[in-house]
Each structure stands twice: as structure tokens, then as C-alpha cells.
Write an enzyme that holds these catalytic residues in place. Sequence first.
Site, mmCIF file in Angstrom:
data_model
loop_
_atom_site.group_PDB
_atom_site.id
_atom_site.type_symbol
_atom_site.label_atom_id
_atom_site.label_comp_id
_atom_site.label_asym_id
_atom_site.label_seq_id
_atom_site.Cartn_x
_atom_site.Cartn_y
_atom_site.Cartn_z
ATOM 1 N N HIS A 100 57.052 23.551 -19.421
ATOM 2 C CA HIS A 100 55.880 23.728 -18.559
ATOM 3 C C HIS A 100 56.239 23.052 -17.236
ATOM 4 C CE1 HIS A 100 54.048 23.338 -22.624
ATOM 5 N NE2 HIS A 100 53.133 24.182 -22.195
ATOM 6 N N ASP A 103 55.887 19.351 -17.360
ATOM 7 C CA ASP A 103 56.790 18.560 -18.208
ATOM 8 C C ASP A 103 57.956 18.042 -17.390
ATOM 9 O OD1 ASP A 103 55.340 19.800 -20.258
ATOM 10 O OD2 ASP A 103 56.926 21.261 -20.657
ATOM 11 N N GLU A 231 51.121 33.988 -26.008
ATOM 12 C CA GLU A 231 51.288 33.240 -27.259
ATOM 13 C C GLU A 231 49.940 33.102 -27.953
ATOM 14 O OE1 GLU A 231 53.640 29.651 -26.878
ATOM 15 O OE2 GLU A 231 52.496 28.709 -28.485
ATOM 16 N N GLU A 267 53.968 31.824 -32.768
ATOM 17 C CA GLU A 267 54.254 30.465 -33.245
ATOM 18 C C GLU A 267 53.799 30.300 -34.700
ATOM 19 O OE1 GLU A 267 53.563 27.248 -30.568
ATOM 20 O OE2 GLU A 267 52.880 25.913 -32.164
ATOM 21 N N HIS A 270 50.563 28.396 -35.331
ATOM 22 C CA HIS A 270 49.396 29.154 -34.850
ATOM 23 C C HIS A 270 49.047 30.261 -35.837
ATOM 24 C CE1 HIS A 270 50.354 27.944 -30.392
ATOM 25 N NE2 HIS A 270 50.183 26.912 -31.189
ATOM 26 N N ASP A 306 46.920 21.722 -35.402
ATOM 27 C CA ASP A 306 48.254 22.148 -35.010
ATOM 28 C C ASP A 306 49.189 20.938 -35.039
ATOM 29 O OD1 ASP A 306 50.063 23.954 -33.997
ATOM 30 O OD2 ASP A 306 49.395 23.775 -31.924
ATOM 31 N N ASP A 308 52.505 21.007 -35.351
ATOM 32 C CA ASP A 308 53.779 21.283 -34.658
ATOM 33 C C ASP A 308 54.953 20.528 -35.274
ATOM 34 O OD1 ASP A 308 52.727 23.049 -32.840
ATOM 35 O OD2 ASP A 308 52.609 21.613 -31.188
ATOM 36 N N ASP A 338 59.038 24.550 -30.707
ATOM 37 C CA ASP A 338 57.793 23.947 -30.221
ATOM 38 C C ASP A 338 57.355 22.977 -31.321
ATOM 39 O OD1 ASP A 338 55.485 23.253 -29.045
ATOM 40 O OD2 ASP A 338 54.685 25.280 -28.804
HETATM 41 C C1 XUL Z 1 50.256 24.813 -27.831
HETATM 42 C C2 XUL Z 1 51.533 25.493 -27.633
HETATM 43 C C3 XUL Z 1 52.121 25.407 -26.276
HETATM 44 C C4 XUL Z 1 52.782 26.645 -25.807
HETATM 45 C C5 XUL Z 1 53.236 26.595 -24.378
HETATM 46 O O1 XUL Z 1 49.768 24.869 -29.124
HETATM 47 O O2 XUL Z 1 52.084 26.063 -28.548
HETATM 48 O O3 XUL Z 1 53.010 24.345 -26.264
HETATM 49 O O4 XUL Z 1 53.877 26.972 -26.594
HETATM 50 O O5 XUL Z 1 52.209 26.301 -23.512
HETATM 51 CO CO CO Z 2 53.872 27.107 -28.687
#
Ligand code: XUL
Ligand code: CO
Length: 438
Positions: A100, A103, A231, A267, A270, A306, A308, A338
Amino acid sequence: MKYFDKIDKIKYEGSKSSNPFAFKYYNSNELIFGKKMKDHLKFSMAYWHTMTGKGVDPFGAETMERPWDDEQDEMEKAKIRVKVAFEFMEKLGLEYFAFHDRDIAPEGETLSESNKNLDVIVDLIEKEMKRTGIKLLWGTANLFYNKRFVNGASTSPNADIFAFSAAQVKKAMEITKRLNGAGYTFWGGREGYETLLNTDMKLEQDNFARFLKMAVVYAKEIGFEGQFYIEPKPKEPTKHQYDYDSATVISFLRKHGLDKDFKLNIETNHATLAMHTMNHEIRLAADNDMLGSVDANQGDLLLGWDTDQFPTNVYDTTLTMYEVLRAGGLKSGGLNFDAKVKRSSFTKNDLLIAHIAGMDAYAAGLRIASKLLEDGVFENNLKDRYRSYNEGIGKQIVSKEVGFKELEEYVMNKKELEKNESGKQELLEAILNQYIIG
Ligand code: XUL
Ligand code: CO
């Protein structure tokens, strides 16, 4: 200064190795279906988790030991992180990264100040990319962290916020183009709502589409040829995220005539938050010619948010790679981690180990998936299960030669219909286990 110099470049040592800093399954140049493993997988480092993630959660402060962040000045810190990021990627043989805007460089007081900060850092990133050959998988803009996005970005009720978001994305697209990004991702961030009592959902969604159209127009204007991705995510941060899942995003894009301009960045965590499997989400995108890229991670099915986490579940990586191979591979996309190390995995070496674990799990998944596909395990079963559509009345249905009247005529006086057959789910699951366990 180097931060990972005590550890050699990570090498493949095979499944018997007990070296935590070695690949057990990821053998980058091994050929699978005539293509190198690394080109099937196209692993990418997520700058936000790996370079800037600090381990905060709603109950506690930073835990991560990141010696390169000792510098107090934000710009200096950002410069050091570029060096660390590339040292880290080289060590692991990661050939891609994603970021991003916020970042990589700190936000200034005005957009112009933020853009200047970005330019300085992008110069450095460009040099490191030239030096190492590492490529940008995709860029994106952070349209959710700053308090101005409290009510959304392009779906904010405040038009000034729409304007600011557009300007921010414009710059993020420009730097992505400059760094030869293969793609540009739109993750909804705060594009969604909490309650209809205060929300004009139609206007918000139409504005979201207007925003995406502007991005498409601007990409043409500047000659950005990277792939645009959306996404999907069902919830978090808002209760109703507009990009709920693959199906929702596909129908939204079609409604607004944007389906040729976007593909999906899917993702894992997600998908499961949307109560889907990852393979379902990928299959749906692929069937609609919209499979773009993958954000590779995993959630915790006992938690509703989430998390991750780094992907280590081989059952899931197998089924994900099965879908990817079945769809003919990821074209512009890759497997972007991610993923963040757990809050308690706070040493810098945990970062290496987590990536190794994720790369190994995906490499193992790829190998198993390629065998499943090669042996036609599921594909032959599909052919057999749906064979009634290859002949007779089934063929006529598929080729649209019959309607209700003809079908009524076909069954009206039939005493016996073709027998139903077992779906053989348990058998298929058992065979899948054989392929996984060996
Ligand atoms: C948030 C997510 C983000 C996107 C990019 O859940 O997955 O990090 O991948 O904005
Ligand atoms: Co993501």
C-alpha cells in the site's frame, strides 16, 4: 547494515531436513507440468505485514522485535525498511512483493507532502528492484487507516473524501506503473456500511462504480497496462462490505460494465469469513474468466475475524493449487502472503520461518494437486457424473434444442427415469487423503 546476515540464503533440503531455515518442499526450479515451481507459485511478500506489522491487537501493544525500526525519524525508518525488505526477499528467494502507498512511506500533512515522501522511497525501491530483479506483483492505496476514511473512501457520504481518495489512488497508480507493477488492487477497506438507518446504499455503490471507472480511464491515459483486481471480503471493518465475495463482486462489475477491466484477487481468510471455501471462490472466479491473483493466508475457523495467518494447512493449499492449475494458472497474479506472524512469534527470524512454512505448504500443495490433475482423479469422476448431458435429452438441453414442452413430452409417459448414482464424496475424500499422505 544487514539484518539477516547470520542466516544463509534459504535452500531446498528436502522433507527429511530438520533445519528450520531450509525449504522442505519448495524446490524453486523443479519442473511441474514443464513449468518451474516458482513460476507456478509466484510468491510475494506483503510489505504491510512483514515490514510494518507490529503485533498490536485490540488488547495490547506492539510485540515485534524489529531492530531496523529503532530509528525515530519516519522517513529514515522508511528508507531503512526498503533495504531490509529486499534483503529479506533475497534471502527467501521471493521474487515479488506488494504494498500500500502508506506502507512504504509515511503520510504527510497534505497529499502533496505524502506524494513527495513516496517519490523519495519509490526511487530507492526502484534501485533495489533493478539490483535484485525482484518485481512488483501489485500496488494499492490505503484508503482505510486515516480517520478521514471513517465513513468510507469512494463510498463516503462526504464528496471531499471521494475526491481525496481519487487523488490518492491516482498517485498510487502512477507509482505502481513506474515500478512496472503487474497489477493494481482495490480492496474495499471501509467501503461498506453499518446500518441502513443512515446509509444510501444505492448512491454509495454507484459512487464506488464511478470511482472504479475513473481508475480505468486514468490507467488508459497514463498507459498503465497492469491488471486491475478487486479483492472480495465479506465483513471487517464494516458489517456489510460491498465486495462481499466473488459472486457479489462479479455481479457488481457486470452491472456497471466493468467486468472486462477487473479480475479478482481472492484471499483465503476472506473466503472462509464469507462461509465459502477458498476453492469455491477460485472456481467461481475462474468459471467467469475473472481469476486474477491470490492473497495466500489462512484464518482460524474457531474465530470470526480476519487473523491473516501464514498458510500451513496442506489440505487447503492442495485444493487451492488444484483450482489454480485447473484454471490454467495465475497469469498476471501470484501468491501474495497477506499473512502476519502471530503476536507471540515476535522475533525477526519468525518472519523467515513463517514464510518458509507458507512456501513449503504451497509447494507441497502444488505437487499433490498436479498429481491429482495428471491422474484425472476428480476430472474423470466429473466427466462420468455428468455424462447424461453428452447424449440424448441431456445433449438437447445443453444445446438449447428443447424447452418445457419437449421436456414434458419426454418424461410424461416414462415409467422409469435414469437411476441416480452415488456422489461418492467419502471415496473421493479418501483418495484425496492418499494423494496428500502418499
Ligand atoms: C485486508 C486485506 C488487505 C488487502 C490490500 O483484509 O486483505 O490487506 O489485501 O489492501
Ligand atoms: Co488481502
